[in-house]
Design a protein around this motif. Structure first.
Motif, PDB file in Angstrom:
ATOM      1  N   PRO A   1      -0.039  -5.409 -14.218  1.00 29.13           N
ATOM      2  CA  PRO A   1       1.411  -4.978 -13.615  1.00 29.13           C
ATOM      3  C   PRO A   1       0.728  -4.900 -11.909  1.00 29.13           C
ATOM      4  CG  PRO A   1       1.618  -3.994 -15.292  1.00 29.13           C
ATOM      5  CD  PRO A   1       0.028  -4.234 -15.182  1.00 29.13           C
ATOM      6  N   PHE A   2       1.958  -5.464 -10.751  1.00 22.77           N
ATOM      7  CA  PHE A   2       2.219  -4.865 -10.292  1.00 22.77           C
ATOM      8  C   PHE A   2       1.925  -3.315  -9.075  1.00 22.77           C
ATOM      9  CE2 PHE A   2       6.618  -4.716  -9.928  1.00 22.77           C
ATOM     10  CZ  PHE A   2       6.224  -3.739  -9.237  1.00 22.77           C
ATOM     11  N   TRP A   3       2.530  -2.929 -10.138  1.00 21.74           N
ATOM     12  CA  TRP A   3       2.713  -1.659  -9.785  1.00 21.74           C
ATOM     13  C   TRP A   3       1.216  -0.452  -9.933  1.00 21.74           C
ATOM     14  CZ3 TRP A   3       5.861  -3.378 -13.399  1.00 21.74           C
ATOM     15  CH2 TRP A   3       4.939  -2.516 -14.964  1.00 21.74           C
ATOM     16  N   VAL A   4       0.241  -1.694 -11.122  1.00 21.82           N
ATOM     17  CA  VAL A   4      -0.764  -1.087 -10.879  1.00 21.82           C
ATOM     18  C   VAL A   4      -1.624  -1.754 -10.026  1.00 21.82           C
ATOM     19  CG1 VAL A   4      -2.873  -0.836 -13.056  1.00 21.82           C
ATOM     20  CG2 VAL A   4      -0.227  -0.536 -13.257  1.00 21.82           C
ATOM     21  N   ASP A   5      -1.718  -3.155 -10.294  1.00 23.60           N
ATOM     22  CA  ASP A   5      -2.783  -3.831  -8.731  1.00 23.60           C
ATOM     23  C   ASP A   5      -2.530  -3.524  -7.448  1.00 23.60           C
ATOM     24  OD1 ASP A   5      -4.516  -5.639  -8.817  1.00 23.60           O
ATOM     25  OD2 ASP A   5      -3.761  -7.262  -8.540  1.00 23.60           O
TER      26      ASP A   5
ATOM     27  N   GLU B   1      11.640  -2.042  -4.005  1.00 23.86           N
ATOM     28  CA  GLU B   1      12.651  -1.547  -4.311  1.00 23.86           C
ATOM     29  C   GLU B   1      12.976  -1.432  -6.341  1.00 23.86           C
ATOM     30  OE1 GLU B   1      15.634  -0.820  -2.844  1.00 23.86           O
ATOM     31  OE2 GLU B   1      14.777  -0.705  -0.825  1.00 23.86           O
ATOM     32  N   SER B   2      12.003  -2.686  -6.593  1.00 23.62           N
ATOM     33  CA  SER B   2      12.121  -2.487  -8.461  1.00 23.62           C
ATOM     34  C   SER B   2      11.064  -1.332  -8.885  1.00 23.62           C
ATOM     35  CB  SER B   2      11.466  -3.849  -8.903  1.00 23.62           C
ATOM     36  OG  SER B   2      10.106  -3.828  -8.275  1.00 23.62           O
ATOM     37  N   LEU B   3      11.011  -0.642  -7.961  1.00 22.97           N
ATOM     38  CA  LEU B   3       9.916   0.689  -8.347  1.00 22.97           C
ATOM     39  C   LEU B   3      11.198   1.810  -8.665  1.00 22.97           C
ATOM     40  CD1 LEU B   3       7.205   2.078  -6.524  1.00 22.97           C
ATOM     41  CD2 LEU B   3       6.697   0.815  -8.355  1.00 22.97           C
ATOM     42  N   CYS B   4      12.466   1.582  -8.317  1.00 22.24           N
ATOM     43  CA  CYS B   4      13.126   2.617  -8.559  1.00 22.24           C
ATOM     44  C   CYS B   4      13.754   2.421  -9.858  1.00 22.24           C
ATOM     45  CB  CYS B   4      14.894   2.422  -7.472  1.00 22.24           C
ATOM     46  SG  CYS B   4      16.224   3.700  -7.863  1.00 22.24           S
TER      47      CYS B   4
ATOM     48  N   PRO C   1      11.799   0.897 -16.360  1.00 22.80           N
ATOM     49  CA  PRO C   1      12.147  -0.784 -16.787  1.00 22.80           C
ATOM     50  C   PRO C   1      11.363  -1.353 -16.595  1.00 22.80           C
ATOM     51  CG  PRO C   1      13.820   0.927 -15.746  1.00 22.80           C
ATOM     52  CD  PRO C   1      12.915   1.900 -15.665  1.00 22.80           C
ATOM     53  N   LEU C   2      10.204  -1.150 -15.740  1.00 21.51           N
ATOM     54  CA  LEU C   2       9.384  -2.121 -15.423  1.00 21.51           C
ATOM     55  C   LEU C   2       8.752  -2.323 -16.658  1.00 21.51           C
ATOM     56  CD1 LEU C   2       8.607  -1.696 -11.477  1.00 21.51           C
ATOM     57  CD2 LEU C   2       9.529  -3.178 -12.507  1.00 21.51           C
ATOM     58  N   VAL C   3       7.911  -0.603 -17.451  1.00 23.79           N
ATOM     59  CA  VAL C   3       7.456  -0.840 -18.512  1.00 23.79           C
ATOM     60  C   VAL C   3       7.792  -1.347 -19.513  1.00 23.79           C
ATOM     61  CG1 VAL C   3       5.761   1.030 -19.813  1.00 23.79           C
ATOM     62  CG2 VAL C   3       5.350   0.937 -17.470  1.00 23.79           C
TER      63      VAL C   3
END
Length: 147
Positions: free
Chosen positions: A7-11, A23-26, A109-111
């Motif tokens: 996932p982008f937030w890990v990478d 923005e999708s982190l919110c 929600p991303l997870v």
């Protein structure tokens, strides 16, 4: 995303994210839209159940997001600079978690892949807050259900 893609937030670091990824982190919890008190000596934060007048309580989003900093000069836009010391953000905030090197929670929600998982997990302020337009003294509205 296929099962072998990271996932982008890990990478990526926060600085490497695209505006859309940022923005999708919110997660839409709206905890950051609540009025709070801060002890300047200890930096302890006490949240209230009083929300900004621009919070749409039905979807926990700002009703005038593009103009939020104009409408509410104290509204803080989350930037890399702000995240150098994110102590004032809720402990469950994705921006704070990633800035502190921590993972996103399973209900994010991303997870989870479910935009309503923040609601089902009890992390949304929806249905539990009142507008600043209706509140009396903030001291009467301190809550303890936000981390």
């Amino acid at each position: 995303m296929s099962s072998y893609e990271t996932p982008f937030w890990v990478d990526k670091t926060l600085a490497q994210m695209t505006p859309g990824e940022w923005e999708s982190l919110c997660d839409g919890c709206a905890k950051c839209c609540l009025h709070r008190f801060e002890d300047e000596e200890t930096r302890e934060i006490q949240f209230t159940n009083v929300c900004c007048r621009y919070l749409d309580q039905s979807d926990c989003r700002c009703s005038d997001y593009p103009n939020r900093s104009i409408n509410v000069p104290d509204c803080v836009t989350i930037t890399l600079e702000v995240l150098q010391d994110p102590y004032w953000l809720p402990e469950t905030c994705a921006y704070r978690l990633l800035a502190e090197g921590k993972p996103l929670p399973p209900w994010h929600p991303l997870v989870s892949g479910d935009p309503d998982s923040v609601i089902y997990s009890g992390h949304s302020v929806g249905g539990r807050v009142i507008s600043e337009l209706q509140a009396d003294d903030l001291e009467y509205h301190i809550i303890d259900w936000i981390r």
